[in-house]
Every structure is written in C-alpha cells, then in structure tokens.
Write a protein that holds these residues in place. Structure first.
Motif, PDB file in Angstrom:
ATOM      1  N   ALA A  46       0.825  -1.213   0.000  1.00 28.23           N
ATOM      2  CA  ALA A  46       0.000   0.000   0.000  1.00 28.23           C
ATOM      3  C   ALA A  46       0.855   1.258   0.000  1.00 28.23           C
ATOM      4  O   ALA A  46       0.391   2.333  -0.394  1.00 28.23           O
ATOM      5  CB  ALA A  46      -0.931   0.004   1.207  1.00 28.23           C
ATOM      6  N   ASP A  47       2.111   1.127   0.436  1.00 24.18           N
ATOM      7  CA  ASP A  47       3.021   2.265   0.428  1.00 24.18           C
ATOM      8  C   ASP A  47       3.290   2.746  -0.997  1.00 24.18           C
ATOM      9  O   ASP A  47       3.568   3.919  -1.223  1.00 24.18           O
ATOM     10  CB  ASP A  47       4.328   1.855   1.107  1.00 24.18           C
ATOM     11  N   SER A 129      -8.205  10.445  -8.110  1.00 20.87           N
ATOM     12  CA  SER A 129      -8.031  11.201  -9.354  1.00 20.87           C
ATOM     13  C   SER A 129      -7.035  10.523 -10.274  1.00 20.87           C
ATOM     14  O   SER A 129      -7.254  10.423 -11.492  1.00 20.87           O
ATOM     15  CB  SER A 129      -7.555  12.623  -9.035  1.00 20.87           C
ATOM     16  N   ALA A 130      -5.939  10.049  -9.690  1.00 25.72           N
ATOM     17  CA  ALA A 130      -4.928   9.366 -10.500  1.00 25.72           C
ATOM     18  C   ALA A 130      -5.501   8.090 -11.113  1.00 25.72           C
ATOM     19  O   ALA A 130      -5.238   7.764 -12.281  1.00 25.72           O
ATOM     20  CB  ALA A 130      -3.711   9.040  -9.641  1.00 25.72           C
ATOM     21  N   MET A 131      -6.306   7.357 -10.349  1.00 24.29           N
ATOM     22  CA  MET A 131      -6.922   6.130 -10.861  1.00 24.29           C
ATOM     23  C   MET A 131      -7.908   6.437 -11.986  1.00 24.29           C
ATOM     24  O   MET A 131      -7.949   5.738 -13.009  1.00 24.29           O
ATOM     25  CB  MET A 131      -7.624   5.404  -9.721  1.00 24.29           C
ATOM     26  N   GLY A 132      -8.703   7.498 -11.806  1.00 29.18           N
ATOM     27  CA  GLY A 132      -9.639   7.882 -12.851  1.00 29.18           C
ATOM     28  C   GLY A 132      -8.943   8.278 -14.133  1.00 29.18           C
ATOM     29  O   GLY A 132      -9.379   7.919 -15.240  1.00 29.18           O
ATOM     30  N   ASP A 133      -7.852   9.007 -14.003  1.00 28.44           N
ATOM     31  CA  ASP A 133      -7.042   9.392 -15.160  1.00 28.44           C
ATOM     32  C   ASP A 133      -6.530   8.169 -15.909  1.00 28.44           C
ATOM     33  O   ASP A 133      -6.551   8.110 -17.143  1.00 28.44           O
ATOM     34  CB  ASP A 133      -5.848  10.232 -14.691  1.00 28.44           C
ATOM     35  N   GLY A 152     -16.842   3.618  -4.975  1.00 30.76           N
ATOM     36  CA  GLY A 152     -17.978   2.806  -4.546  1.00 30.76           C
ATOM     37  C   GLY A 152     -17.614   1.343  -4.364  1.00 30.76           C
ATOM     38  O   GLY A 152     -17.988   0.717  -3.363  1.00 30.76           O
ATOM     39  N   VAL A 153     -16.877   0.783  -5.320  1.00 30.13           N
ATOM     40  CA  VAL A 153     -16.465  -0.621  -5.222  1.00 30.13           C
ATOM     41  C   VAL A 153     -15.595  -0.842  -3.992  1.00 30.13           C
ATOM     42  O   VAL A 153     -15.802  -1.790  -3.222  1.00 30.13           O
ATOM     43  CB  VAL A 153     -15.710  -1.055  -6.494  1.00 30.13           C
ATOM     44  N   SER A 154     -14.626   0.036  -3.778  1.00 32.24           N
ATOM     45  CA  SER A 154     -13.733  -0.105  -2.622  1.00 32.24           C
ATOM     46  C   SER A 154     -14.515  -0.033  -1.315  1.00 32.24           C
ATOM     47  O   SER A 154     -14.302  -0.836  -0.398  1.00 32.24           O
ATOM     48  CB  SER A 154     -12.662   0.986  -2.657  1.00 32.24           C
ATOM     49  N   LEU A 155     -15.436   0.914  -1.237  1.00 34.32           N
ATOM     50  CA  LEU A 155     -16.213   1.083  -0.008  1.00 34.32           C
ATOM     51  C   LEU A 155     -17.109  -0.122   0.257  1.00 34.32           C
ATOM     52  O   LEU A 155     -17.206  -0.616   1.394  1.00 34.32           O
ATOM     53  CB  LEU A 155     -17.046   2.358  -0.113  1.00 34.32           C
ATOM     54  N   ILE A 320      -1.340   1.853 -11.608  1.00 34.76           N
ATOM     55  CA  ILE A 320      -1.995   2.940 -10.870  1.00 34.76           C
ATOM     56  C   ILE A 320      -3.337   2.475 -10.313  1.00 34.76           C
ATOM     57  O   ILE A 320      -3.661   2.703  -9.146  1.00 34.76           O
ATOM     58  CB  ILE A 320      -2.188   4.170 -11.779  1.00 34.76           C
ATOM     59  N   VAL A 321      -4.117   1.787 -11.145  1.00 36.53           N
ATOM     60  CA  VAL A 321      -5.445   1.333 -10.711  1.00 36.53           C
ATOM     61  C   VAL A 321      -5.319   0.256  -9.627  1.00 36.53           C
ATOM     62  O   VAL A 321      -5.990   0.313  -8.586  1.00 36.53           O
ATOM     63  CB  VAL A 321      -6.248   0.800 -11.903  1.00 36.53           C
ATOM     64  N   GLY A 322      -4.440  -0.722  -9.853  1.00 38.88           N
ATOM     65  CA  GLY A 322      -4.295  -1.816  -8.900  1.00 38.88           C
ATOM     66  C   GLY A 322      -3.784  -1.353  -7.546  1.00 38.88           C
ATOM     67  O   GLY A 322      -4.331  -1.738  -6.499  1.00 38.88           O
ATOM     68  N   THR A 323      -2.750  -0.514  -7.557  1.00 37.37           N
ATOM     69  CA  THR A 323      -2.210  -0.041  -6.280  1.00 37.37           C
ATOM     70  C   THR A 323      -3.179   0.922  -5.602  1.00 37.37           C
ATOM     71  O   THR A 323      -3.229   0.991  -4.374  1.00 37.37           O
ATOM     72  CB  THR A 323      -0.858   0.661  -6.475  1.00 37.37           C
ATOM     73  N   GLY A 324      -3.967   1.640  -6.395  1.00 36.42           N
ATOM     74  CA  GLY A 324      -4.976   2.518  -5.803  1.00 36.42           C
ATOM     75  C   GLY A 324      -6.032   1.726  -5.060  1.00 36.42           C
ATOM     76  O   GLY A 324      -6.417   2.067  -3.937  1.00 36.42           O
ATOM     77  N   LEU A 325      -6.505   0.630  -5.679  1.00 36.50           N
ATOM     78  CA  LEU A 325      -7.499  -0.212  -5.017  1.00 36.50           C
ATOM     79  C   LEU A 325      -6.944  -0.840  -3.741  1.00 36.50           C
ATOM     80  O   LEU A 325      -7.690  -1.117  -2.798  1.00 36.50           O
ATOM     81  CB  LEU A 325      -7.973  -1.305  -5.979  1.00 36.50           C
TER      82      LEU A 325
END
Length: 447
Positions: A46-47, A129-133, A152-155, A320-325
């Motif tokens: 997560a870091d 924002s970075a994940m959306g980009d 929403g998915v994460s929550l 970016i997406v994977g580490t963001g999740l």
C-alpha cells in the motif's frame, strides 16, 4: 485459517478425528514461509500507492537515476518504524490511538489523529483522481465516472466482504505492483548506472532536490502505514482464536516476533524494490529523453508510450489502478480506526456493519470527502506529490510517539524492542526531522 493456506494434499497423515499431528502442522507452516505474510506485506504494498507512483515518477523524470539511493537508505528506516508499530499492536491487542492515549494528554492525541485524517483524506482524493485518469487513458470516457465507480467498489468491499476474504483480496492485489518491474525492463534502462546510483549517493543542495528527497521520505514513511499495521495486528488477534495479545500470553512472543520481523522485512523490501523500478523506468523513458516535468498522471503514462511502447504504457496505467485499489482501504481504514477509537465506539473491519455502524460511517465519510476532493478538479499528480511532502512533515511527532510507546513499560512491559530495531526507528525519526528542516530552510532561503 490463514487466507493464503492451500487445501490439504491427498494422503496427509491424520488421527482418528481427521486432524494432522501438531508437529506436522508446525513443520508445514514453517516450510510455507508465505503464510507468515499479512499486515506487513499489505502495508508495504500500500506504500506504493498512486501517491508513491507520482512521487517516484517525478523524481525519476526530474533527476534520473540520481535519486535511487534514497530507497536503499529508507529501507532499514521503514523496517524500524513499521516493526515498532506492529509490535505495539501485537503486544497490546490495540491500535496506536489507544496506545497514545495511555501516554499523552487527550489534546495531543486529538492533534495527532487530526493530522493523520487530514493527510489521509488528501491522499484519498489524489489517489482516486490518478486512478480515474489511468482508466480514462486505457478505456476512454469520463474520468469522474471511473472515480465514482472505484470509490464505490472499494467502499462496498470494505463494508460487506468478510474480513478474512477481504485480506485475501488485498494480498492478491499486491501482485499488481509487479507491473512496474515490467515497465522498468520495457523502458530499456541503463542498469549499470541505475545500480551504481543506488549505492553511490548523488547529493544536490538546492530547494527542488531537497523537496524531492523529502517527498520520497514522506511517501515511503507515512503515518497511515503506522496506524494500519498496528491495527491489523490487533485484528489478527481477534480473528485467530489461538492468538492472544502478547502482554497476556508472553509464551507466544518468540514465534510472533519472528513472524513480525519476516512480514515487515519482506513487505518493506517489496515496497522499495518496486519503487526502485518506478524510478528506473521514468529515468530511462522520460529523463533520458528530455521529459523532466510531469504535470498529470495522464502525461506520465502518455510520455512512456512513444518511448517505451504500448506495453509500458498499459502496465503503468494498470499499476496505478491496482495499487490505488490496494491503498484506498488502508487510507480510509486507518483514519476510521483512529477517529472511532477517540470516539469510543465499536470498530474493526472484522465486525459486521450492523455491529459497528459508527465505525463504518466514519470510514464512509473519509471516502466520500476524498471522492469530493477528487471531483473538484485539482491537478492529481501535483496533489499526490505535495501530499507526500505533507506526510513527511506530520510524520515526525507521530513517529516520536510510536518509538516512545514501543519501549515504554506501561505499554509493552518486559517486551521492549531490541536495541537494533529501536535504533533504526529513532534513526528514521531523526532522518525525517532533518530532511524536513532542510527542506523548509531552503524554501525560506530561496524566496
């Protein structure tokens, strides 16, 4: 059962009740080293969240391989402070907020938690924002829609998925970081120069370089990681019936401390290895080709495409997406644990929603505020970079509190940290304080 345990192989020797002999179980678990990995691995992975990606990308683009040395230096420092946090959680069965409350006046604890929450919410917004980009680059469409969907998915996963299953999801998500190993090789890096820069520091005494070094420190040694690892050790105690807080079951200390060391060393080592590949990739693909300033995550990914190819571009975006999740629940969860502890309400991802309504409301609130910040239109990569700097500044008082607690008789009793780890933890605190002072001084001098 550990989430990564596999099913029993056919032909296992069992007693009349269908159980394997205890010594055989022990031998099997000793052989399966990965069963020892949990909070430390997830914390380390997560870091390398989008904040880390932004910081390492900017560092690699601006200074090339010359900042690689920071990752070798920060590794033992990360281990020292994270191990202190993990030991507090395992010894007391409680998180850092409860621990601090035993040693500090309430106003100080509230102040430390407030700093944590502010930094985490900023990080949440910037990460989203970075994940959306990244999603928009790969699939097209509107970044805001992706941001809302991923939040929403994460929550929903955090609230409705049973804790043991959710831990398994987080562990598998750590594999997404391997995308950056692929980016490093696809970028055709100068590995001789990269390895030389790793062990031979290149120092520059100017404001921008100092800010970059502090940002790297701030993204590798972040307060939310201390809170998360301590809380997850406490969660593991509640999840596994045989485990008890070491303050109540000192006979478990030797085995648990070995596990903590392995988990933390591997988790932090994995984190910094991936960070090294991020710096190498952007140094080779961007800095070496004259691209020195990255304004958005989209620009970072698009700059890779013509130089390193479509594969590097796709891997960068997927990372970016994977580490963001992976990072979203750590950021929201560590803030929720801290605030819920101050409020004195039931808390824990192992509890069902109806059993910890206030905790999940706080967690949801943190995520929704982060979502609102993300949709407000700020520059995501600049926000990610400066959130790392903010993390570095607020880390110092929290790190001091962690290190005092990790050796205080009222907290750990006779289970004080060994001198080597205690020294590394205090060295990490001193390094963060020194780097922050240098950065602030250079900011003033260059006005």
């Amino acid at each position: 059962m550990n989430p990564l345990d596999t099913t029993d192989a056919p032909g296992d020797a069992r007693d009349a009740d269908g159980h394997r002999p205890a010594h055989e179980d022990g031998d099997r678990l000793a052989d399966r080293w990965w069963t020892k990995l949990g909070p430390g691995l997830i914390t380390g992975a997560a870091d390398d969240d989008p904040s880390g990606i932004a910081t390492y990308s900017q560092a690699g683009a601006q200074y090339g391989y010359a900042v690689g040395w920071t990752l070798l230096v920060t590794f033992p420092l990360m281990v020292g402070i994270q191990l202190a946090s993990a030991r507090i959680g395992r010894i007391t069965g409680k998180g850092l907020t409860e621990t601090f409350a035993k040693l500090c006046p309430r106003w100080l604890v509230i102040g430390l938690v407030a700093l944590l929450v502010v930094a985490n919410v900023i990080n949440l917004g910037a990460d989203l924002s970075a994940m959306g980009d990244a999603m928009r680059l790969v699939f097209g469409g509107h970044a805001g829609l992706y941001v809302v969907a991923m939040a929403g998915v994460s929550l929903l996963l955090q609230i409705w998925l049973p804790y043991a299953s959710y831990v398994r999801v987080l562990k598998w998500l750590t594999l997404t970081l391997l995308a950056y190993v692929g980016v490093g090789f696809a970028a055709r890096a100068d590995w001789a120069l990269a390895l030389r820069s790793l062990v031979l520091p290149s120092m520059r005494w100017d404001r921008d370089y100092a800010t970059t070094v502090v940002a790297i420190l701030g993204t590798t040694i972040s307060p939310y990681l201390f809170f998360w690892q301590a809380n997850q050790e406490a969660e593991e105690i509640r999840r596994i019936a045989a485990d008890k807080p070491l303050a109540c079951a000192p006979e478990q200390a030797a085995a648990q401390f070995r596990r903590l060391r392995a988990d933390t060393l591997i988790g932090m080592g994995f984190s910094n290895t991936i960070a090294f590949f991020m710096i190498v990739a952007t140094a080779a693909a961007l800095h070496a080709h004259g691209v020195r300033d990255i304004e958005t995550t989209a620009q970072a990914a698009q700059a890779l495409r013509p130089i390193a190819g479509d594969l590097a571009f796709a891997l960068f975006a997927a990372g970016i997406v994977g580490t963001g999740l992976l990072a979203l629940p750590v950021l929201a969860g560590s803030a929720a644990y801290a605030v819920a502890t101050l409020a004195g309400v039931r808390r824990g991802l192992d509890r069902p929603p109806q059993g910890a309504k206030a905790f999940y409301a706080i967690l949801s609130g943190a995520m929704l505020i982060g979502l609102a910040l993300s949709l407000s239109g700020f520059n995501p990569i600049k926000a990610l970079y400066w959130s790392a700097v903010v993390n570095a500044v607020i880390s110092v008082p929290i790190m001091v509190a962690v290190m005092i607690a990790a050796s205080h008789p009222r907290i750990v009793g006779e289970l004080r940290m060994p001198a080597i780890w205690r020294g590394l933890g205090w060295l990490a605190t001193a390094a963060m304080a020194f780097a922050t002072i240098v950065m602030l001084a250079l900011q003033v001098l260059h006005r």
